[in-house]
Design a protein around this motif. Structure first.
Motif, PDB file in Angstrom:
ATOM      1  N   VAL A 109     -19.405  10.519   3.247  1.00 37.36           N
ATOM      2  CA  VAL A 109     -18.960   9.005   3.355  1.00 37.36           C
ATOM      3  C   VAL A 109     -19.175   8.573   4.814  1.00 37.36           C
ATOM      4  CG1 VAL A 109     -17.312   7.282   2.945  1.00 37.36           C
ATOM      5  CG2 VAL A 109     -17.349   9.178   1.523  1.00 37.36           C
ATOM      6  N   ARG A 145      -6.512   7.328   4.140  1.00 29.57           N
ATOM      7  CA  ARG A 145      -7.093   8.663   4.151  1.00 29.57           C
ATOM      8  C   ARG A 145      -7.152   9.022   2.509  1.00 29.57           C
ATOM      9  NH1 ARG A 145      -6.103  13.682   3.732  1.00 29.57           N
ATOM     10  NH2 ARG A 145      -7.279  14.831   5.140  1.00 29.57           N
ATOM     11  N   SER A 172     -20.976  15.339  -2.148  1.00 32.39           N
ATOM     12  CA  SER A 172     -20.653  16.644  -1.062  1.00 32.39           C
ATOM     13  C   SER A 172     -21.326  17.894  -1.531  1.00 32.39           C
ATOM     14  CB  SER A 172     -19.014  16.629  -1.109  1.00 32.39           C
ATOM     15  OG  SER A 172     -18.562  15.386  -0.813  1.00 32.39           O
ATOM     16  N   THR A 229     -18.008  11.059  -5.272  1.00 30.42           N
ATOM     17  CA  THR A 229     -17.908  11.651  -3.736  1.00 30.42           C
ATOM     18  C   THR A 229     -18.079  13.070  -3.864  1.00 30.42           C
ATOM     19  OG1 THR A 229     -15.580  11.429  -4.244  1.00 30.42           O
ATOM     20  CG2 THR A 229     -16.807   9.931  -2.616  1.00 30.42           C
ATOM     21  N   HIS A 236       1.044  -1.244   0.058  1.00 28.11           N
ATOM     22  CA  HIS A 236      -0.135   0.023  -0.236  1.00 28.11           C
ATOM     23  C   HIS A 236       0.774   1.396   0.094  1.00 28.11           C
ATOM     24  CE1 HIS A 236      -2.193   3.237   2.156  1.00 28.11           C
ATOM     25  NE2 HIS A 236      -3.268   2.804   1.267  1.00 28.11           N
ATOM     26  N   SER A 278     -15.922   3.662   7.098  1.00 33.59           N
ATOM     27  CA  SER A 278     -14.792   2.825   6.355  1.00 33.59           C
ATOM     28  C   SER A 278     -15.722   1.506   5.628  1.00 33.59           C
ATOM     29  CB  SER A 278     -13.927   2.178   7.214  1.00 33.59           C
ATOM     30  OG  SER A 278     -14.602   1.467   8.029  1.00 33.59           O
TER      31      SER A 278
HETATM   32  C1  HEM Z   1     -15.465  15.538  -1.351  1.00 34.81           C
HETATM   33  C2  HEM Z   1     -15.233  14.164  -2.018  1.00 34.81           C
HETATM   34  C3  HEM Z   1     -14.531  13.073  -1.483  1.00 34.81           C
HETATM   35  C4  HEM Z   1     -14.624  12.398  -0.161  1.00 34.81           C
HETATM   36  C5  HEM Z   1     -15.651  12.894   0.721  1.00 34.81           C
HETATM   37  C6  HEM Z   1     -13.770  11.253   0.039  1.00 34.81           C
HETATM   38  C7  HEM Z   1     -13.713  10.343   1.025  1.00 34.81           C
HETATM   39  C8  HEM Z   1     -12.681   9.524   1.058  1.00 34.81           C
HETATM   40  C9  HEM Z   1     -12.776   8.309   2.335  1.00 34.81           C
HETATM   41  C10 HEM Z   1     -13.694   8.586   3.401  1.00 34.81           C
HETATM   42  C11 HEM Z   1     -12.044   7.554   1.739  1.00 34.81           C
HETATM   43  C12 HEM Z   1     -11.478   6.354   2.709  1.00 34.81           C
HETATM   44  C13 HEM Z   1     -12.551   5.245   2.348  1.00 34.81           C
HETATM   45  C14 HEM Z   1     -12.583   3.967   3.411  1.00 34.81           C
HETATM   46  O1  HEM Z   1     -12.116   4.251   4.652  1.00 34.81           O
HETATM   47  O2  HEM Z   1     -12.688   2.999   3.093  1.00 34.81           O
HETATM   48  C15 HEM Z   1     -11.419   7.947   0.585  1.00 34.81           C
HETATM   49  C16 HEM Z   1     -10.497   7.131  -0.118  1.00 34.81           C
HETATM   50  C17 HEM Z   1     -10.108   7.393  -1.206  1.00 34.81           C
HETATM   51  N1  HEM Z   1     -10.223   8.420  -2.250  1.00 34.81           N
HETATM   52 FE1  HEM Z   1     -11.523   9.844  -1.790  1.00 34.81          FE
HETATM   53  N2  HEM Z   1     -13.074  11.231  -1.186  1.00 34.81           N
HETATM   54  C18 HEM Z   1     -13.556  12.324  -2.058  1.00 34.81           C
HETATM   55  C19 HEM Z   1     -12.901  12.490  -3.320  1.00 34.81           C
HETATM   56  C20 HEM Z   1     -11.894  11.888  -4.012  1.00 34.81           C
HETATM   57  C21 HEM Z   1     -11.495  12.086  -5.407  1.00 34.81           C
HETATM   58  C22 HEM Z   1     -12.123  13.362  -6.124  1.00 34.81           C
HETATM   59  C23 HEM Z   1     -10.837  10.942  -5.796  1.00 34.81           C
HETATM   60  C24 HEM Z   1      -9.882  10.879  -7.094  1.00 34.81           C
HETATM   61  C25 HEM Z   1      -9.594  11.597  -7.848  1.00 34.81           C
HETATM   62  C26 HEM Z   1     -10.622  10.205  -4.696  1.00 34.81           C
HETATM   63  C27 HEM Z   1      -9.742   8.994  -4.421  1.00 34.81           C
HETATM   64  C28 HEM Z   1      -9.590   8.273  -3.284  1.00 34.81           C
HETATM   65  C29 HEM Z   1      -8.700   7.144  -3.296  1.00 34.81           C
HETATM   66  C30 HEM Z   1      -8.026   6.438  -4.477  1.00 34.81           C
HETATM   67  C31 HEM Z   1      -8.897   6.398  -2.029  1.00 34.81           C
HETATM   68  C32 HEM Z   1      -8.412   5.449  -1.405  1.00 34.81           C
HETATM   69  C33 HEM Z   1      -6.958   5.815  -0.575  1.00 34.81           C
HETATM   70  C34 HEM Z   1      -6.032   4.722   0.025  1.00 34.81           C
HETATM   71  O3  HEM Z   1      -6.855   3.775   0.039  1.00 34.81           O
HETATM   72  O4  HEM Z   1      -5.231   4.743   0.419  1.00 34.81           O
HETATM   73  N3  HEM Z   1     -11.351  10.658  -3.348  1.00 34.81           N
HETATM   74  N4  HEM Z   1     -11.997   8.954  -0.013  1.00 34.81           N
END
Ligand code: HEM
Length: 412
Positions: free
Chosen positions: A296, A359, A257, A253, A101, A299
């Motif tokens: 969201v 994160r 939001s 997402t 990771h 997890s």
């Molecule tokens: C307001 C918008 C967003 C919110 C509220 C949000 C929220 C989150 C949350 C809560 C997680 C963790 C999920 C878990 O714990 O299972 C996450 C992971 C992630 N998000 Fe976002 N996200 C947003 C926008 C985005 C966008 C625009 C992208 C891509 C361009 C993105 C890409 C990712 C990726 C790749 C992960 C995985 C990270 C990892 O596992 O290391 N997210 N997001």
């Protein structure tokens, strides 16, 4: 009470209210489909900050979700978690852990840094303007479909390198993957995987097209296709598992939001007027409304690889582990007056983008889009409110969104 003294309540899942079951399993709970679910989350936090059920353990307080998010023995490398995201295999980086990771994050984090995102502000503003031009004469707009969906979709597809005209097709795949409300998790997973298979077939043709071109394009997909680790390119499977996650995260997402934030401001005219009068408050307002609306919920499926503990609470190997971001964001142990929306809140360490290893990787893009879209909307439409005789509809299945948001406005 110190965090180590917080009791663990022992329960049977079926005896819990529907909303709590939904929070634990990241599954649809119609009782949460309301404009103001926060009192329900506050009750969960008060009644059972730590909850052991027959399949695992759920944490609702800030200190616990942060600690749980950091714990290397708690992983999302789990078939049901892949399936609920429409995949038969681990998506990268969400479903991999440990050194693997970290290696992927090292490759992917530099793609979406604040410095890389900042120059996109003028593009987001121009796109917001062109969308607003389409409805500004009407005095009303269905904000979800006409603004909250197209703005992040078009920005993301441009950045990632997929045709903008394919946005409806890709949003269709994404909705069937994330928004299907089948109550049985197994059936829900099957529907998601079927849609995911179609989306992957589409992505495979795009990856193949680029392979034939030879020279990598200057976009996120091009970057993924040209990365090398120890002299070796990422495999097509790796590229697919990154692309799959990015597309559904990038399309869903920010839309969710943006709809929740504008929905809240439409229902709170005084706070809306303050923001319009002083746009310098927009950045802190977005952070506060992300804390409050927290799209969201939890997890999405984690489990313990080995016996471990979270702030002294034993977690057993094989436990399904829930970290509830929505309740943590209302924790009085983490925020002064968490039940009050304070658009100027200082030191707002919310977990709307999760905490710990997984994160959010796209948070800087998301923040840029949200700040710019809300600011430009305020500059163009003036005072706005929920259209009389029409009601917003909120869907809280997995990711909370105002899926129907009828807005009327004065215009400027
Ligand atoms: C307001 C918008 C967003 C919110 C509220 C949000 C929220 C989150 C949350 C809560 C997680 C963790 C999920 C878990 O714990 O299972 C996450 C992971 C992630 N998000 Fe976002 N996200 C947003 C926008 C985005 C966008 C625009 C992208 C891509 C361009 C993105 C890409 C990712 C990726 C790749 C992960 C995985 C990270 C990892 O596992 O290391 N997210 N997001």
């Amino acid at each position: 009470m110190s965090i180590t003294d917080v009791p663990v309540t022992e329960v049977t899942l079926a005896d819990l209210p529907e909303a709590t079951q939904g929070a634990i399993l990241f599954s649809p709970a119609p009782s949460l489909d309301v404009p103001e679910p926060q009192p329900i989350f506050q009750r969960m936090l008060e009644e059972h900050p730590r909850l052991r059920w027959e399949g695992g353990i759920a944490f609702f307080r800030m200190e616990d979700v942060v600690e749980g998010g950091r714990n290397p023995a708690i992983t999302s490398e789990m078939e049901l978690a892949f399936n609920l995201m429409g995949s038969r295999e681990a998506l990268i980086p969400l479903h991999v852990h440990g050194t693997e990771h970290r290696a992927y994050r090292k490759l992917l984090d530099p793609l979406l840094t604040p410095r890389k995102m900042a120059p996109l502000e003028s593009d987001v503003r121009a796109l917001a303007d062109s969308l607003i031009d389409e409805f500004i004469q009407d005095g009303r707009v269905e904000l979800h479909d006409q603004f909250a969906v197209p703005l992040p979709s078009q920005m993301f597809l441009r950045l990632f390198g997929l045709p903008i005209e394919d946005a409806p097709l890709l949003n269709g795949f994404k909705d069937r993957i994330l928004k299907n409300t089948e109550p049985d998790p197994e059936v829900r997973a099957q529907v998601s995987v079927a849609a995911g298979d179609e989306m992957r077939a589409y992505l495979a043709t795009k990856i193949a097209e680029r392979e034939r071109e030879g020279t990598p394009r200057d976009d996120l997909l091009g970057a993924c296709m040209s990365y090398e680790v120890e002299g070796k390119r990422l495999t097509n499977d790796e590229i697919m598992n990154i692309a799959h996650l990015f597309v559904i995260a990038g399309l869903d997402t920010v839309t969710a939001s943006l709809s929740c934030i504008i929905g809240w401001l439409a229902r709170h005219p005084d706070e809306q007027a303050r923001l319009r009068a002083d746009p310098s408050l927009v950045p802190s307002a977005i952070e506060e409304l992300m804390r409050w609306e927290n799209p969201v919920l939890t997890s999405g499926g984690r489990f313990a690889l080995a016996d471990t503990e979270v702030n002294g609470v034993p977690v057993k190997a094989g436990d399904f582990v829930t970290l509830c971001w929505s309740t943590a964001n209302l924790d009085p142990g983490a925020f002064d007056d968490p039940g009050i929306v304070d658009l100027e809140r200082a030191g707002n360490r919310h977990v709307a983008f999760a905490a710990g290893m997984h994160r959010c990787l796209g948070s800087h893009l998301a923040r840029l889009e949200l700040r710019t879209a809300v600011d430009q909307f305020h500059r163009r439409v003036g005072r706005y409110w929920i259209t009389e005789g029409d009601q917003p509809h909120y869907n809280h299945a997995g990711v909370r969104a105002a899926e129907h948001l009828p807005i009327s406005f004065e215009g400027r």
